[in-house]
Scaffold this active site. Structure first.
Site, PDB file in Angstrom:
ATOM      1  N   GLU A 185      -4.222   3.963   6.132  1.00 27.16           N
ATOM      2  CA  GLU A 185      -4.027   3.663   4.707  1.00 27.16           C
ATOM      3  C   GLU A 185      -4.431   4.845   3.825  1.00 27.16           C
ATOM      4  O   GLU A 185      -3.699   5.188   2.898  1.00 27.16           O
ATOM      5  CB  GLU A 185      -4.824   2.399   4.351  1.00 27.16           C
ATOM      6  CG  GLU A 185      -4.505   1.881   2.972  1.00 27.16           C
ATOM      7  CD  GLU A 185      -5.295   0.642   2.601  1.00 27.16           C
ATOM      8  OE1 GLU A 185      -5.148  -0.390   3.269  1.00 27.16           O
ATOM      9  OE2 GLU A 185      -6.065   0.721   1.639  1.00 27.16           O
ATOM     10  N   ARG A 199       0.845  -1.219   0.000  1.00 26.74           N
ATOM     11  CA  ARG A 199       0.000   0.000   0.000  1.00 26.74           C
ATOM     12  C   ARG A 199       0.873   1.260   0.000  1.00 26.74           C
ATOM     13  O   ARG A 199       0.598   2.235   0.702  1.00 26.74           O
ATOM     14  CB  ARG A 199      -0.944   0.028   1.211  1.00 26.74           C
ATOM     15  CG  ARG A 199      -1.900  -1.122   1.298  1.00 26.74           C
ATOM     16  CD  ARG A 199      -2.871  -1.192   0.121  1.00 26.74           C
ATOM     17  NE  ARG A 199      -3.742  -2.330   0.310  1.00 26.74           N
ATOM     18  CZ  ARG A 199      -3.432  -3.575  -0.085  1.00 26.74           C
ATOM     19  NH1 ARG A 199      -2.296  -3.798  -0.728  1.00 26.74           N
ATOM     20  NH2 ARG A 199      -4.274  -4.557   0.125  1.00 26.74           N
ATOM     21  N   SER A 207     -10.443  -0.087   3.885  1.00 24.18           N
ATOM     22  CA  SER A 207      -9.602  -0.313   5.075  1.00 24.18           C
ATOM     23  C   SER A 207      -8.991   1.008   5.517  1.00 24.18           C
ATOM     24  O   SER A 207      -8.344   1.682   4.718  1.00 24.18           O
ATOM     25  CB  SER A 207      -8.457  -1.268   4.739  1.00 24.18           C
ATOM     26  OG  SER A 207      -8.977  -2.443   4.200  1.00 24.18           O
TER      27      SER A 207
END
Ligand code: FAD
Length: 340
Positions: free
Chosen positions: A336, A166, A240
């Site tokens: 994130e 990520r 998320s």
């Protein structure tokens, strides 16, 4: 040509949290010429810039006192074959999920595990999107970007993008400086299913599919995601909210000794990726509500706007989650989405 500049523009409809924040200046761009005109405009010269795709990985905590550039470059072109892969160039403004579907329809499979990820193709490399056992980096050749400092277009290879979990060079320092115009995908000519991820395996088994094709995986992933994740059209969220923390083998052993049901996935090299959703649940926060922000009932990794929440409220809840998980497990959860 300079694109139309809107002042004090509401971004409420342009972020999947549905948070109301204003941009001092806002414009839509469809190509490098417009970015060159923006770069040459004196009144914008010293302003911070925020590049926007579909707004599905963003938490706006305040009005943005700068220029928001919404990238709408269209197009999908097959470039031919190289090194056992099909190369396809896609405009940054194309919707990601629709592109996955379009490529399947023209028999260019390879992205099906990443189906139904919201947002646009230009943002896919920014955090190296990943799901169900696949990351963009595994299907990526290069991208074309506009560089505001060099005032020209640059091509970046996968190595230059410096993809991680990520993560990419864009999250490390290129944010606001380079605007992705298009990405070139490298899709395998000899397609093999990526079906080892437990959820996908179970879903295919439940459907009685032993040897899945790309369409089977696409359908399975779409079904799983619809079941597990809130739809931003009805419940504001950014997927998320935290990355899964990665610990050493020794740290994992120590944690397991105190928390035997801790969920983790072994990584090559002995490290272990822990399920952040499990940690949040175990910290007692699954389903929690603070003001108008909440932790999603079905998946603790997702923070939601329960209706009219401000970005600051959602951020305060995120901080509480970080503090409680740190207190209980000694681990700090990294967000994130990009927090602005
Ligand atoms: C329900 C839900 C599920 C999700 N599931 C996943 C998942 O499984 N896996 C996953 O990886 N992500 C997931 N996400 C997060 C998100 O969908 C992805 O990160 C997606 O790639 C963001 O695309 P976007 O166009 O909405 O980007 P935005 O939110 O608009 O932007 C995200 C970041 O990218 C930058 N950016 C956007 N476009 C450009 C551009 N053209 N050039 C330069 N920088 C740019 C922005 O400045 C910002 O920093 C999910 C989100 C939601 C709401």
């Amino acid at each position: 040509m300079l694109p139309t500049l809107h002042e004090q523009f509401s971004l409420r409809e342009l972020n999947s949290f549905g948070v109301d924040a204003r941009a001092r200046f806002f414009c839509r761009v469809c190509g490098a010429d417009e970015l060159a005109a923006l770069a040459a405009e004196p009144k914008l010269a010293d302003l911070p810039r925020l590049v926007l795709g579909g707004g599905s990985n963003l938490l706006l905590t305040r009005d943005f006192d700068g220029l928001v550039i919404k990238v709408e470059v269209p197009g999908l072109h097959e470039l031919g074959e190289a090194d056992g892969t099909w190369h396809v160039e896609v405009g940054a403004g194309e919707n990601w999920h629709a592109t996955v579907g379009r490529l399947l329809a023209i028999e260019r499979p390879g992205l099906e595990n990443l189906a139904l990820i919201p947002g646009n193709c230009g943002a896919a490399p920014i955090q190296n999107i990943g799901a169900y056992g696949l990351e963009l980096a595994e299907r990526f050749d290069s991208l074309l970007a506009w560089d505001f400092e060099a005032r020209q277009q640059v091509r970046m290879s996968a190595t230059e993008c410096d993809f991680g979990y990520r993560d990419s060079a864009f999250k490390q320092g290129l944010a606001g400086r380079r605007v992705v115009l298009s990405i070139t995908l490298a899709l395998p000519r000899q397609w093999q299913p990526v079906a080892g991820y437990a959820d996908v395996e179970h879903e295919l088994k439940a459907r009685g599919i032993g040897q899945p094709g790309a369409r089977d995986i696409f359908d399975a992933v779409v079904t799983i995601r619809r079941r597990k994740l809130p739809d931003p059209a009805t419940t504001g969220n950014a997927g998320s909210f935290f990355k899964n923390p990665i610990v050493t083998r020794e740290e994992h052993r120590a944690l397991i000794a105190h928390h035997p049901s801790l969920v983790g996935y072994p990584l090559p090299g002995g490290r272990v990726k822990l399920a952040a959703g499990w940690l949040i649940d175990a910290a007692g926060l699954k389903g929690a509500t603070r003001g108008r922000a909440g932790v999603y009932e079905k998946q603790a990794l997702v923070l939601v706007n329960r209706g009219g929440a401000t970005g600051a409220e959602i951020l305060a809840l995120a901080r509480e989650v970080q503090d409680k998980v740190a207190e209980k497990f000694g681990l700090w959860l990294e967000p994130e989405p990009v927090i602005v």
